[in-house]
Design a protein around this motif. Structure first.
Motif, short mmCIF file in Angstrom:
data_model
loop_
_atom_site.label_atom_id
_atom_site.label_comp_id
_atom_site.label_asym_id
_atom_site.label_seq_id
_atom_site.Cartn_x
_atom_site.Cartn_y
_atom_site.Cartn_z
N ALA A 7 0.50 -1.42 -0.02
CA ALA A 7 -0.19 0.34 -0.12
C ALA A 7 0.33 1.29 -0.06
CB ALA A 7 -1.06 0.27 1.02
N THR A 8 2.13 1.84 0.43
CA THR A 8 2.76 2.58 0.86
C THR A 8 3.40 2.84 -0.25
OG1 THR A 8 3.28 2.02 3.12
CG2 THR A 8 4.56 3.73 1.96
N TRP A 9 3.70 1.25 -1.59
CA TRP A 9 4.60 1.72 -2.63
C TRP A 9 3.68 2.01 -3.39
CZ3 TRP A 9 9.43 2.07 -3.80
CH2 TRP A 9 10.17 1.60 -3.30
N VAL A 10 2.79 1.76 -3.62
CA VAL A 10 1.20 2.40 -4.58
C VAL A 10 0.83 4.06 -4.28
CG1 VAL A 10 -1.02 2.13 -5.11
CG2 VAL A 10 -0.32 0.91 -4.25
N GLU A 11 1.44 4.21 -2.89
CA GLU A 11 1.52 5.80 -2.58
C GLU A 11 2.76 6.31 -3.36
OE1 GLU A 11 2.43 8.47 0.99
OE2 GLU A 11 1.30 6.23 1.92
N ILE A 12 3.70 5.54 -3.39
CA ILE A 12 5.29 6.29 -3.68
C ILE A 12 5.13 6.16 -5.21
CG2 ILE A 12 7.26 4.98 -4.02
CD1 ILE A 12 7.17 4.49 -1.00
N TRP A 13 4.34 5.05 -6.09
CA TRP A 13 3.91 5.44 -7.46
C TRP A 13 3.22 6.37 -7.71
CZ3 TRP A 13 3.28 -0.50 -6.58
CH2 TRP A 13 4.16 -1.72 -7.08
N ASN A 14 2.32 6.98 -6.87
CA ASN A 14 1.78 8.52 -7.83
C ASN A 14 1.79 9.36 -6.80
OD1 ASN A 14 -0.38 5.97 -8.97
ND2 ASN A 14 -0.94 4.79 -6.72
N THR A 15 3.05 9.30 -6.05
CA THR A 15 3.57 10.70 -5.93
C THR A 15 4.88 10.84 -7.13
OG1 THR A 15 3.60 9.57 -3.82
CG2 THR A 15 5.24 11.87 -4.17
N HIS A 16 4.47 12.13 -7.54
CA HIS A 16 5.11 12.51 -8.70
C HIS A 16 6.59 12.76 -8.52
CE1 HIS A 16 1.84 13.06 -11.13
NE2 HIS A 16 1.38 13.35 -10.17
N LEU A 17 7.68 11.99 -7.71
CA LEU A 17 8.91 11.92 -7.45
C LEU A 17 9.90 12.23 -8.50
CD1 LEU A 17 8.52 10.01 -4.61
CD2 LEU A 17 9.36 12.66 -4.84
N ASP A 18 10.67 12.78 -8.44
CA ASP A 18 11.83 12.69 -9.39
C ASP A 18 12.62 11.07 -9.50
OD1 ASP A 18 13.92 13.41 -11.88
OD2 ASP A 18 14.24 14.52 -11.27
N ARG A 19 12.49 10.68 -9.82
CA ARG A 19 13.61 9.65 -8.93
C ARG A 19 14.22 8.85 -9.92
NH1 ARG A 19 9.26 4.20 -8.52
NH2 ARG A 19 11.03 3.35 -7.52
N CYS A 20 15.74 8.62 -9.74
CA CYS A 20 17.25 7.70 -10.42
C CYS A 20 16.66 6.77 -10.10
CB CYS A 20 17.83 8.31 -9.44
SG CYS A 20 17.91 10.04 -8.58
N TYR A 21 15.86 5.79 -9.92
CA TYR A 21 15.47 4.58 -9.90
C TYR A 21 17.09 3.70 -10.39
CZ TYR A 21 11.04 5.10 -11.65
OH TYR A 21 8.92 5.33 -11.38
N THR A 22 18.35 3.75 -9.35
CA THR A 22 19.13 3.22 -8.92
C THR A 22 19.51 2.27 -7.97
OG1 THR A 22 19.81 4.80 -7.16
CG2 THR A 22 20.65 5.30 -9.72
N ALA A 23 18.95 2.37 -7.14
CA ALA A 23 18.60 1.46 -5.60
C ALA A 23 17.27 2.30 -5.01
CB ALA A 23 20.29 1.31 -5.19
N ASP A 24 16.74 1.40 -4.29
CA ASP A 24 15.15 2.02 -3.56
C ASP A 24 15.34 0.40 -2.13
OD1 ASP A 24 14.36 4.29 -4.84
OD2 ASP A 24 13.35 2.50 -6.56
N PHE A 25 14.89 1.08 -1.24
CA PHE A 25 14.84 -0.26 -0.40
C PHE A 25 14.26 0.13 1.12
CE2 PHE A 25 18.43 2.93 0.71
CZ PHE A 25 18.47 2.92 2.08
N GLU A 26 14.44 -1.06 1.67
CA GLU A 26 13.32 -0.61 3.18
C GLU A 26 13.86 -1.91 3.62
OE1 GLU A 26 9.27 -2.34 -0.09
OE2 GLU A 26 10.34 -3.85 1.63
N ILE A 27 13.97 -0.90 5.25
CA ILE A 27 14.64 -0.92 5.76
C ILE A 27 13.88 -2.25 7.22
CG2 ILE A 27 15.79 -0.60 8.46
CD1 ILE A 27 17.16 1.40 6.91
#
Length: 153
Positions: free
Chosen positions: A112-132
């Protein structure tokens, strides 16, 4: 969401190539977590800096709609010894947008949080995203997981 600088780091763990198409990621990442737990991967990772588990999304073919690698592992002080069946990778760090996912991870809280992220207009790098997955994620039914998304400054 707030931004945070992350220093370069190294990880050793297990990985799978997956895609968000046709909900393939749910099956692939679920199986990867199953393997991580049943094969006691956490105890087999050498040179761990901490017991926090990272779920890293990297080696993107394009963006989150195309294939990418998921690595489940831990931050390590060295990539000199990578056990058979595992992968080691260095990450350059940078600027990240930080999101906090709260709830039952077995019932889709992270997704659900990732769906929120995908719908947020971020200027993403697509290098590495991660969860801790740290102390606050010990109880999967009431977990708190930090999610970091690489962005351009």
């Amino acid at each position: 969401m707030r931004t945070q600088k992350i220093a370069p780091f190294q990880v050793i763990g297990i990985s799978v190539r997956t895609t968000n198409e046709n909900n393939q990621t749910a099956s692939d990442i679920g199986s990867l977590w199953g393997r991580f737990m049943t094969e006691n991967i956490l105890q087999k990772i050498p040179n761990k800096i901490s017991g926090e588990i990272l779920s890293i999304y990297t080696n993107y073919e394009s963006d989150h709609t195309k294939p990418y690698d998921t690595i489940l592992g831990c931050k390590v002080s060295s990539l000199d010894v990578i056990p058979d069946g595992m992968v080691g990778q260095s990450f350059e760090g940078g600027t990240f947008a930080k999101f906090v996912s709260k709830g039952d991870v077995t019932k889709g809280a992270i997704y659900a949080t990732w769906v929120e992220i995908w719908n947020t207009h971020l200027d993403r790098c697509y290098t590495a995203d991660f969860e801790i997955y740290g102390e606050k994620a010990k109880d999967p039914s009431n977990a708190e997981v930090d999610i970091f998304v690489a962005i351009r400054e």
